[in-house]
Design a protein around this motif. Structure first.
Motif, PDB file in Angstrom:
ATOM      1  N   ARG A  83      10.983  -3.666  -4.916  1.00  0.00           N
ATOM      2  CA  ARG A  83       9.438  -3.281  -5.633  1.00  0.00           C
ATOM      3  C   ARG A  83       8.464  -4.256  -5.196  1.00  0.00           C
ATOM      4  N   LYS A  84       7.382  -3.117  -5.155  1.00  0.00           N
ATOM      5  CA  LYS A  84       5.551  -4.264  -4.435  1.00  0.00           C
ATOM      6  C   LYS A  84       4.641  -3.818  -5.538  1.00  0.00           C
ATOM      7  N   VAL A  85       3.672  -4.007  -5.960  1.00  0.00           N
ATOM      8  CA  VAL A  85       2.534  -4.174  -6.039  1.00  0.00           C
ATOM      9  C   VAL A  85       1.872  -3.608  -4.845  1.00  0.00           C
ATOM     10  N   ALA A  86       1.373  -1.687  -5.043  1.00  0.00           N
ATOM     11  CA  ALA A  86       0.773  -1.361  -4.208  1.00  0.00           C
ATOM     12  C   ALA A  86      -0.655  -1.232  -4.489  1.00  0.00           C
ATOM     13  N   TRP A  87      -1.950  -2.534  -3.582  1.00  0.00           N
ATOM     14  CA  TRP A  87      -3.214  -2.009  -4.553  1.00  0.00           C
ATOM     15  C   TRP A  87      -4.002  -1.198  -4.118  1.00  0.00           C
ATOM     16  N   LYS A  88      -4.650  -0.527  -4.859  1.00  0.00           N
ATOM     17  CA  LYS A  88      -5.909   0.388  -4.213  1.00  0.00           C
ATOM     18  C   LYS A  88      -6.869   0.794  -3.594  1.00  0.00           C
ATOM     19  N   VAL A  89      -7.554  -1.263  -3.681  1.00  0.00           N
ATOM     20  CA  VAL A  89      -8.476  -1.431  -3.133  1.00  0.00           C
ATOM     21  C   VAL A  89      -8.367  -2.374  -2.574  1.00  0.00           C
ATOM     22  N   ASP A  90      -9.381  -3.402  -1.978  1.00  0.00           N
ATOM     23  CA  ASP A  90      -9.157  -4.947  -1.469  1.00  0.00           C
ATOM     24  C   ASP A  90      -9.536  -5.828  -2.440  1.00  0.00           C
ATOM     25  N   ILE A  91      -8.365  -7.040  -2.346  1.00  0.00           N
ATOM     26  CA  ILE A  91      -8.375  -7.727  -3.747  1.00  0.00           C
ATOM     27  C   ILE A  91      -9.684  -8.237  -3.760  1.00  0.00           C
ATOM     28  N   GLU A  92     -10.235  -8.908  -2.466  1.00  0.00           N
ATOM     29  CA  GLU A  92     -11.276  -9.244  -1.899  1.00  0.00           C
ATOM     30  C   GLU A  92     -12.744  -8.474  -2.776  1.00  0.00           C
ATOM     31  N   LYS A  93     -12.714  -7.334  -3.142  1.00  0.00           N
ATOM     32  CA  LYS A  93     -14.283  -6.329  -3.204  1.00  0.00           C
ATOM     33  C   LYS A  93     -13.683  -6.371  -5.420  1.00  0.00           C
ATOM     34  N   LEU A  94     -12.377  -6.589  -5.524  1.00  0.00           N
ATOM     35  CA  LEU A  94     -12.598  -6.592  -7.045  1.00  0.00           C
ATOM     36  C   LEU A  94     -13.713  -8.264  -8.051  1.00  0.00           C
ATOM     37  N   ASP A  95     -13.889  -7.284  -9.040  1.00  0.00           N
ATOM     38  CA  ASP A  95     -14.513  -8.140 -10.243  1.00  0.00           C
ATOM     39  C   ASP A  95     -13.822  -9.381 -10.816  1.00  0.00           C
ATOM     40  N   TYR A  96     -13.889 -10.322 -10.673  1.00  0.00           N
ATOM     41  CA  TYR A  96     -12.124 -11.322 -11.290  1.00  0.00           C
ATOM     42  C   TYR A  96     -13.244 -11.534 -12.176  1.00  0.00           C
ATOM     43  N   HIS A  97     -14.496 -11.761 -12.871  1.00  0.00           N
ATOM     44  CA  HIS A  97     -14.749 -11.510 -14.119  1.00  0.00           C
ATOM     45  C   HIS A  97     -14.522 -10.474 -14.927  1.00  0.00           C
TER      46      HIS A  97
END
Length: 248
Positions: A83-97
């Motif tokens: 099992r792995k996590v498939a991200w639909k967007v680039d993690i660097e573009k996420l709003d961490y807040h």
């Protein structure tokens, strides 16, 4: 007065004396006592409050609510049997807040796929976040505290491992946590000496990293090493039995 009347009178007087004496004789302790024992209701017993067995009910998490609505940009991906996590967007573009507190809140989950996704997603966010993580630390305190206060061994162990990753994910995060020790460390104090005494048997929890006492000691050591000059005195205030690993 006839002899029969005299005997009846003496008998009545004897009975009266015996009845009067019963008022002065105690009932307890005699094997021949006819007194009925008092019934004690089980509800009058005080229930023992054992921190190692008492758990708080686990509330539904924000992570589950957002995931069920399709508002989280990830899903489970299977590569063979892994099992792995498939991200639909680039993690660097996420709003961490926005996202990091939600993933931390999901660390209280014990059901799949929420448990797997929240833990793996948190690890990915911490490994890729860099300097984005430090400004979000105050928002993480409430989900951290709620996870620890469940007193569920599995959840507490998971949160301890994530806290170790958190303070090592970027500079100054260990120092940023020091003002929040009073909210985080009380549960540490309860479980600090909770190691299993198995005698000659093997404790596989040590190999799996699920031994609470050892995990807490490791986490406190990392807090002291990364928390700056004020870390030890604040840890010592909350956990008096803690011994410094830096001053040894």
């Amino acid at each position: 007065m006839t002899t029969l009347q005299r005997r009846n009178t003496e008998k009545n007087d004897s009975q009266k004396r015996q009845e009067s004496m019963r008022n002065y004789v105690g009932r307890g302790g005699a094997s021949s006592s006819l007194a009925k024992p008092k019934t004690i209701s089980t509800s009058t017993y005080i229930k023992r409050n054992d921190v190692f067995t008492s758990k708080r009910p686990i509330k539904s998490t924000e992570f589950r609510r957002f995931y069920d609505r399709g508002d989280l940009p990830l899903q489970v991906s299977f590569t063979g049997a892994t099992r792995k996590v498939a991200w639909k967007v680039d993690i660097e573009k996420l709003d961490y807040h926005h996202y990091l507190p939600i993933f931390f809140d999901g660390l209280r989950e014990k059901e799949e796929p929420y448990k797997f996704l929240s833990l793996q997603g948190t690890k990915d966010l911490l490994s890729e976040g860099g300097q984005k993580i430090l400004p979000v630390v105050p928002q993480l305190i409430i989900p951290i505290k709620e996870a620890l206060n469940t007193k569920d061994r599995e959840i507490v162990c998971t949160m301890l491992k994530v806290l170790q990753l958190l303070v090592n994910s970027a500079e100054h995060i260990g120092e940023a946590l020091v003002p929040y020790y009073r909210q985080i460390l009380p549960v540490f104090n309860y479980f600090k000496n909770n190691n299993r005494n198995l005698g000659d048997r093997i404790d596989y929890s040590q190999q799996k990293g699920t031994n609470l006492g050892d995990l807490i000691e490791e986490t406190l050591e990392i807090f002291e090493l990364t928390g700056g000059d004020d870390a030890f005195i604040n840890i010592k205030y909350m956990i008096p039995v803690y011994e410094s690993h830096v001053l040894k």
